[in-house]
Design a protein around this motif. Structure first.
Motif, PDB file in Angstrom:
ATOM      1  N   LEU A 112      19.376  75.587 -17.062  1.00 42.50           N
ATOM      2  CA  LEU A 112      19.098  77.367 -16.094  1.00 42.50           C
ATOM      3  C   LEU A 112      17.744  77.077 -16.687  1.00 42.50           C
ATOM      4  CD1 LEU A 112      21.784  79.674 -18.014  1.00 42.50           C
ATOM      5  CD2 LEU A 112      22.097  78.211 -15.167  1.00 42.50           C
ATOM      6  N   LEU A 113      16.881  77.012 -17.835  1.00 49.42           N
ATOM      7  CA  LEU A 113      15.943  76.672 -17.918  1.00 49.42           C
ATOM      8  C   LEU A 113      14.887  76.100 -16.996  1.00 49.42           C
ATOM      9  CD1 LEU A 113      16.612  76.623 -21.787  1.00 49.42           C
ATOM     10  CD2 LEU A 113      16.129  78.597 -20.706  1.00 49.42           C
ATOM     11  N   GLN A 114      15.031  75.818 -16.553  1.00 49.55           N
ATOM     12  CA  GLN A 114      14.494  74.475 -15.467  1.00 49.55           C
ATOM     13  C   GLN A 114      13.180  75.171 -14.862  1.00 49.55           C
ATOM     14  OE1 GLN A 114      16.379  71.843 -13.391  1.00 49.55           O
ATOM     15  NE2 GLN A 114      16.847  70.172 -15.265  1.00 49.55           N
ATOM     16  N   LYS A 115      14.091  76.580 -14.186  1.00 51.36           N
ATOM     17  CA  LYS A 115      13.004  77.150 -12.914  1.00 51.36           C
ATOM     18  C   LYS A 115      13.215  79.039 -14.052  1.00 51.36           C
ATOM     19  CE  LYS A 115      13.984  74.406  -9.685  1.00 51.36           C
ATOM     20  NZ  LYS A 115      13.985  74.469  -8.778  1.00 51.36           N
ATOM     21  N   ALA A 116      12.407  78.353 -15.258  1.00 56.05           N
ATOM     22  CA  ALA A 116      12.636  79.841 -16.217  1.00 56.05           C
ATOM     23  C   ALA A 116      11.300  79.753 -16.209  1.00 56.05           C
ATOM     24  CB  ALA A 116      12.893  80.223 -16.864  1.00 56.05           C
ATOM     25  N   ARG A 117      10.677  81.337 -16.965  1.00 59.86           N
ATOM     26  CA  ARG A 117       9.138  81.116 -17.326  1.00 59.86           C
ATOM     27  C   ARG A 117       9.022  80.353 -18.860  1.00 59.86           C
ATOM     28  NH1 ARG A 117       9.515  87.277 -17.283  1.00 59.86           N
ATOM     29  NH2 ARG A 117       9.437  87.941 -15.513  1.00 59.86           N
TER      30      ARG A 117
END
Lengths: 301, 448
Positions: A91-96
Motif C-alpha cells: 500500500l505504501l509503494q504509491k503513497a506520499r
C-alpha cells in the motif's frame, strides 16, 4: 487505433481530478486506531479503517481500494511490530513520502509501548511469531495514553493551523480515559488470577492488564489452526486442571473453541476485540466497557 | 537507595528507643534529638532528589513530544534486514504424470516455457531473490530462477530491476521501474508463478507470452488521486522476449500501455478490472516449436483481466472465494517460416485469441479447491502453412483443470492438480500434478 487504447483513454478521462480538502486524511490499519484518531481529531480529520472486527489483521489483501486510500492519506496509524507486514508495504509503494517509514505521517503504535514477547529468539518452526513482540497492543488501556499523545502530536504537526484543537482534545481525552481506567480496574479486581484458554495471542495484553493467566492456546503454534491431536491433549489438560474462561476474538473461528467448551463446560466467550466487534462498541470507552461486562458476566471467579 | 536509608534511620530510632532504660534520661533525649535531626536531613534530601527526578522525567517527555521527527524508539528491527538485502528462496518441487507421451498444440507458435512440464519427479523453478533499498530514492530487486530443462540446469535472470521510491521526488503516486521485470500486463504476468493458484499457467499465458513477459525495459505507472482505485501506466521494451525476439536494439522494440480500476463492494468483496496492450516487432525473428518455426514481423497483444474476491464470513483467512478471468487477443503481420527454409508464408492481420476463467474456494483456513477452464482459438490457417506445426486443422485447444491445495502456513503449500488437455483434437491428455511450494527467508507482501 486499437480498441484497447480507446478503453485506456476513456479510463483516464473518467478519473476525476482530486481537489484539496481541508480535513486531514487519516488511514488506520485497524478500527481501534481509527477510533483513537477520532477522539483526538474530531471534525478536523477524516478517518478510514482498512479492516473491520471480523477480519484477521494478519491476513489482509492489498486490495485496490486500500491502495487508493493510502495514496491520499496524510497520516497512517497502524499497530506495527510486523502485524501488517504482509500488506502494508504494497500500500505504501504509491503513497506520499510523509507516510513512509520514519515520516511524520507514519505512526506505528507499538513503537511507543512496551511489548510482550519482544526480543525472543524465534524462527518459523515456532509458527507465526512476531520477532518484534506481540503486536495486539490496544487491549491494555494504559497504552492508549501514550499513543493518544503521539496521535495528537503528529496531527498538530501535519495540520499546524489546528494544533491547539488537537492539544485540547488530547487533554480532554486523557482525563476522561484516566477516570474510566480507574473505574475499570476497580470493577475488574475479581478477574485477577482467572485462568483462561485463548485461541491465539491476540488477547495477551488484556490478560496481562487484568492479571489473568493464560493456561492454554487452541493454536498448537501461533498462526497454525487447531489440530485434533492438540485439542485432545488440551481436553486432558483442562479436565485435570479446569480453567475459568475460553476466550476468542470475533475473527477467530469458533469450531475448536465450541467443541472444547462443550467437553469441559468452560464457557466459550467471544470478546469484542475491537471497535464494532459486538453491539455497543462504537468507541474505545464502549469497547472496554463491553469487554469487561462480558468477562465479569461469564467468569465464575 | 534513599528509601533504604530512611528505613535504616527509622530502625535505628527503634533500636535506640528500645535500649535499656539504664542510660540517663538526658542521654536518651540527646540521642533522640540527634536522630530526629538526621531523619529530617535525610527526608529533605530525599524530597529534593525526588523533585529533581520528576523534573528530569518531565523534560524527557517533552523532548519526546516536541522533536520534529518521530522519537528514535525503533531500536527493534522491523520486518527485514535494514542494511543487508532481504534474501528469500522459493522451492518448488513437482511430480507429473501424463496419459499421452506427446503433447502438441497445432496452430500455435509455442516456445519451451509454454510446453507442458517434464514428466516424473522434478524440480520446477527454484527462485532466489534479493532486494533492498539502494538509498532514499531507489529500490533494487533481483530474482534468479534455476530450472532443469532437458537434462540441463538452466539459470535464468527472471528479474533484475530498480524502482523509484516515494521519496524520489516524482509526483505522488508515480513510480518508474527499469531493468528486467515481470511487467504489468494482465493479471498473472506481474506475479511470480509460485503465487499462482494452479500448478501451471493457463493456455493464453503459455502460448501468447511463453509463461510470462519479462523483457528488458522501463515502465512508468501512475496511481490517480481519485477516491477509488485507478492506475495507468506504460513502458518501452527491448523486444527480445517472447512474443518478440532477436532484436538488435536499433529497431523500435516494443511498448505497452494499461489502465485499471478497482474497488470494494460492501465490507467483504473487492474487484479489479484492467485493459492492457503490448505492441512491438519481432525484428530478428521469434523462434518457437523446438526451433522449427520462426516469425518475423509485428505482433500486438490486447488483454482484459478481471479479479474478484469475496470473504463470506468477513475474514479472508477463514473462508474466501476468488474468481479470475483474462481474455487475450493477438494480431500479427509478418512472415512465418515453418520447418526452416521449407515453407514461408506472409500473414496479414492474423488474429488469434484465448481466455481462461478460474474460481478458487477456500473452505477451511488451510484448504482450498479450484477449477479452471482455458481455451484458445486460432485464425484460419494460411494456405501455405497447411500441414505444418501452424496448421490448427480447425481445432481449438482447451484445458480443464481441477486442484486442491493445503497451506500449512503462508510459507508452505502442497497442491494436487488434475488436467484434462485437449490440445490437438486427437487423444485427450489426462494429467496429474503433485506440487509443493515453500518459501524461506524474506518474502515480500503479495499484491492483490
Amino acid at each position: 487505433m486499437p480498441r484497447i487504447l480507446t478503453i485506456i483513454v476513456a479510463g483516464l478521462l473518467s478519473a476525476v481530478p482530486f481537489t484539496a480538502m481541508a480535513q486531514v486524511n487519516v488511514f488506520a490499519c485497524e478500527p481501534e486506531w481509527a477510533a483513537l484518531a477520532e477522539e483526538i481529531g474530531g471534525a478536523k480529520i477524516k478517518t478510514f479503517s482498512a479492516t473491520h472486527a471480523r477480519q484477521d489483521p494478519h491476513y489482509i489483501r492489498a486490495r485496490p481500494s486500500l491502495i487508493a486510500k493510502v495514496r491520499r492519506a496524510d497520516l497512517i496509524i497502524c499497530s506495527g511490530a510486523e502485524l501488517e507486514v504482509g500488506w502494508l508495504p504494497i500500500l505504501l509503494q504509491k503513497a506520499r513520502p510523509q507516510v513512509q517509514p520514519n515520516g511524520i505521517g507514519h505512526l506505528m503504535a507499538s513503537q511507543y509501548v512496551p511489548l510482550l514477547g519482544a526480543g525472543a529468539n524465534v524462527d518459523r518452526s515456532m509458527g507465526h511469531v512476531h520477532a518484534a513482540g506481540n503486536p495486539h497492543i490496544h487491549l491494555n488501556p494504559h497504552h492508549m495514553v501514550s499513543i493518544a499523545a503521539q496521535v495528537s502530536d503528529r496531527l498538530a504537526k501535519i495540520d499546524r493551523a489546528n494544533a491547539a484543537h488537537y492539544q485540547s482534545r488530547l487533554q480532554d481525552f486523557t482525563q476522561r480515559w484516566q477516570q474510566a481506567l480507574a473505574q475499570w480496574e476497580t470493577r475488574a479486581t475479581n478477574l485477577k488470577g482467572a485462568q483462561v484458554v485463548v485461541h491465539h495471542s491476540s488477547l495477551s495484553y488484556l490478560i496481562d492488564w487484568l492479571q489473568m493467566r493464560t493456561v492454554a492456546s487452541l493454536e498448537p503454534k501461533p498462526g497454525i489452526p487447531p489440530t485434533t491431536s492438540h485439542l485432545e491433549s488440551l481436553l486432558q489438560q483442562l479436565n485435570a486442571a479446569p480453567a475459568n474462561l475460553m476466550l476468542r476474538t470475533p475473527y477467530e473461528p469458533d469450531t475448536a473453541s465450541l467443541w472444547l467448551s462443550s467437553k469441559t463446560n468452560i464457557p466459550a466467550v467471544v470478546l469484542p476485540y475491537t471497535i464494532d466487534g459486538a453491539a455497543n462498541t462504537g468507541d474505545l470507552f464502549a469497547l472496554y466497557e463491553a469487554t469487561l461486562a462480558v468477562l465479569l458476566d461469564k467468569c465464575r471467579c | 537507595m534513599f528509601k533504604i536509608k530512611t528505613a535504616a534511620s527509622a530502625a535505628l530510632i527503634a533500636v535506640l528507643s528500645a535500649s535499656p532504660a539504664l542510660a540517663a534520661d538526658a542521654d536518651v533525649n540527646a540521642l533522640r534529638n540527634e536522630v530526629e535531626k538526621m531523619r529530617q536531613a535525610y527526608e529533605q534530601r530525599i524530597n529534593q532528589l525526588e523533585a529533581k527526578l520528576n523534573q528530569l522525567e518531565g523534560n524527557r517527555a517533552q523532548v519526546g513530544t516536541t522533536a520534529n521527527t518521530p522519537p528514535a524508539t525503533s531500536r527493534r528491527r522491523i520486518a527485514d534486514n535494514s542494511f543487508n538485502p532481504s534474501i528469500g528462496m522459493i522451492l518448488n518441487g513437482q511430480f507429473r504424470q501424463y496419459s499421452q507421451s506427446e503433447s502438441e498444440m497445432p496452430g500455435f507458435a509455442v516456445s519451451h516455457e509454454g510446453e507442458r512440464g517434464e514428466e516424473g519427479l522434478g524440480l520446477g523453478h527454484s527462485e532466489i531473490s534479493l532486494s533492498a533499498n539502494v538509498d532514499d530514492k531507489f529500490l533494487a530487486s533481483s530474482t534468479l530462477a534455476i530450472a532443469e530443462h532437458e537434462g540441463e540446469t538452466e539459470t535464468e535472470l527472471e528479474e533484475a530491476y530498480i524502482q523509484t521510491l516515494p521519496g524520489a521526488g516524482l509526483p505522488v503516486g508515480m513510480s518508474v521501474k527499469a531493468g528486467r521485470a515481470f511487467w504489468t500486463l494482465g493479471y498473472l504476468n506481474e506475479h511470480h508463478s509460485h503465487a499462482d493458484d494452479f500448478a501451471d499457467r493457463p493456455l493464453p499465458y503459455r502460448v501468447f507470452m511463453n509463461h510470462a513477459y519479462n523483457d528488458d525495459g522501463l515502465q512508468v505507472s501512475y496511481l490517480l488521486p481519485t477516491d477509488g482505485y485507478a492506475e495507468i501506466g506504460g513502458g518501452v521494451y527491448r523486444g527480445d522476449d517472447f512474443p518478440y525476439g532477436g532484436n538488435s536494439g536499433s529497431g523500435s522494440g516494443a511498448w505497452s500501455a494499461y489502465a485499471r480500476i478497482g474497488g470494494d463492494i460492501g465490507d467483504n468483496q473487492s474487484w479489479r478490472v484492467g485493459a492492457y496492450m503490448l505492441s512491438g516487432e519481432a525484428e530478428g525473428g521469434r523462434v518457437s516449436n523446438e526451433e522449427t518455426v520462426t516469425f518475423t514481423g509485428d505482433s500486438d497483444l490486447e488483454i482484459i483481466d478481471l479479479r474478484y474476491t469475496w470473504a463470506p464470513t468477513g475474514n479472508a483467512r477463514d473462508r474466501e472465494v476468488i474468481v479470475q478471468a483474462e481474455y487475450f487477443q493477438r494480431e500479427e503481420d509478418g512472415v512465418y517460416t515453418a520447418d526452416p527454409g521449407v515453407v514461408e508464408a506472409t500473414v496479414n492481420g492474423k488474429s488469434d485469441d484465448g481466455w481462461y476463467l478460474q474460481g478458487v474456494y477456500k473452505f477451511a483456513p488451510q484448504w482450498r479447491v479450484g477449477a479452471r477452464y482455458s481455451e484458445l482459438s486460432s485464425d484460419a490457417t494460411p494456405t501455405d502453412l497447411i500441414g505444418t506445426d501452424l496448421d490448427s486443422e480447425g481445432h481449438d485447444p482447451e484445458v480443464l483443470s481441477l486442484m486442491v491445495d493445503w497451506t500449512n502456513s503462508e510459507f508452505s503449500r502442497v497442491r494436487l492438480q488434475l488436467n484434462r488437455e485437449d490440445l490437438s483434437g486427437g487423444e485427450t491428455d489426462e494429467q496429474a500434478v503433485l506440487q509443493y511450494v515453500m518459501s524461506i527467508g524474506a518474502h515480500g507482501a503479495h499484491k492483490y
